[in-house]
Design a protein around this motif. Structure first.
Motif, PDB file in Angstrom:
ATOM      1  N   ASP A  19      -9.988  -9.279  -1.803  1.00  0.00           N
ATOM      2  CA  ASP A  19     -10.157  -8.077  -0.984  1.00  0.00           C
ATOM      3  C   ASP A  19     -11.622  -7.747  -0.709  1.00  0.00           C
ATOM      4  O   ASP A  19     -11.930  -6.914   0.133  1.00  0.00           O
ATOM      5  CB  ASP A  19      -9.520  -6.870  -1.702  1.00  0.00           C
ATOM      6  N   GLN A  23     -12.775  -4.951   2.101  1.00  0.00           N
ATOM      7  CA  GLN A  23     -12.708  -3.658   1.425  1.00  0.00           C
ATOM      8  C   GLN A  23     -14.086  -3.150   1.021  1.00  0.00           C
ATOM      9  O   GLN A  23     -14.372  -1.977   1.156  1.00  0.00           O
ATOM     10  CB  GLN A  23     -11.821  -3.757   0.188  1.00  0.00           C
ATOM     11  N   LYS A 105      -3.013  -5.589   1.953  1.00  0.00           N
ATOM     12  CA  LYS A 105      -3.909  -4.455   1.762  1.00  0.00           C
ATOM     13  C   LYS A 105      -3.956  -3.621   3.037  1.00  0.00           C
ATOM     14  O   LYS A 105      -4.077  -4.161   4.128  1.00  0.00           O
ATOM     15  CB  LYS A 105      -5.313  -4.953   1.434  1.00  0.00           C
ATOM     16  N   THR A 111      -4.381   2.463  -0.952  1.00  0.00           N
ATOM     17  CA  THR A 111      -5.172   1.362  -1.505  1.00  0.00           C
ATOM     18  C   THR A 111      -4.369   0.470  -2.431  1.00  0.00           C
ATOM     19  O   THR A 111      -4.919  -0.354  -3.127  1.00  0.00           O
ATOM     20  CB  THR A 111      -6.405   1.901  -2.266  1.00  0.00           C
ATOM     21  N   LYS A 113      -1.587  -2.552  -3.276  1.00  0.00           N
ATOM     22  CA  LYS A 113      -1.087  -3.802  -2.697  1.00  0.00           C
ATOM     23  C   LYS A 113       0.338  -3.579  -2.192  1.00  0.00           C
ATOM     24  O   LYS A 113       1.121  -2.888  -2.808  1.00  0.00           O
ATOM     25  CB  LYS A 113      -1.075  -4.918  -3.735  1.00  0.00           C
TER      26      LYS A 113
END
Length: 117
Positions: A19, A23, A105, A111, A113
């Protein structure tokens, strides 16, 4: 889930190994450059997560995942273009092995999974 990005009839979703790129890294870079991050960067597939769920094992990095499947990493690790090409090879193999790629995501919704199939 896929998202239409400016091309009628074409749906794309970003895929990354972990991620971190979308992210953390992209978020920080947009803040630093005072850029508004486009909404479509808030959704992606974490290939590392999908790999763990599909094959039920934890590889040591992208090169390790490829090696587990009998595929050699081509190029220099951590080179953007080499990592991208090798990730595409891994995704292709996973799909041919029966993995169904799903968004893992979503920063826009939450936030956590999303359950992978």
């Amino acid at each position: 889930m896929s998202f239409n990005i400016s091309v009628p009839g074409k749906h794309v979703t970003f895929a990354t190994w972990s991620d971190w790129d979308l992210q953390i890294c992209l978020h920080r870079e947009c803040l630093r450059k005072q850029l508004k991050k486009p909404e479509f960067f808030n959704y992606w597939i974490d290939i590392r997560y999908m790999y763990k769920k599909f094959y039920h094992r934890s590889p040591k990095g992208l090169a390790g995942a490829l090696q587990d499947l009998g595929i050699s990493f081509v190029g220099q690790e951590h080179s953007g273009i080499c990592d991208t090409r090798n990730t595409a090879v891994l995704i292709s193999r996973m799909i041919s092995d029966g993995c169904v790629m799903t968004i893992t995501k979503s920063l826009a919704v939450n936030t956590n999974k999303v359950h992978a199939h």
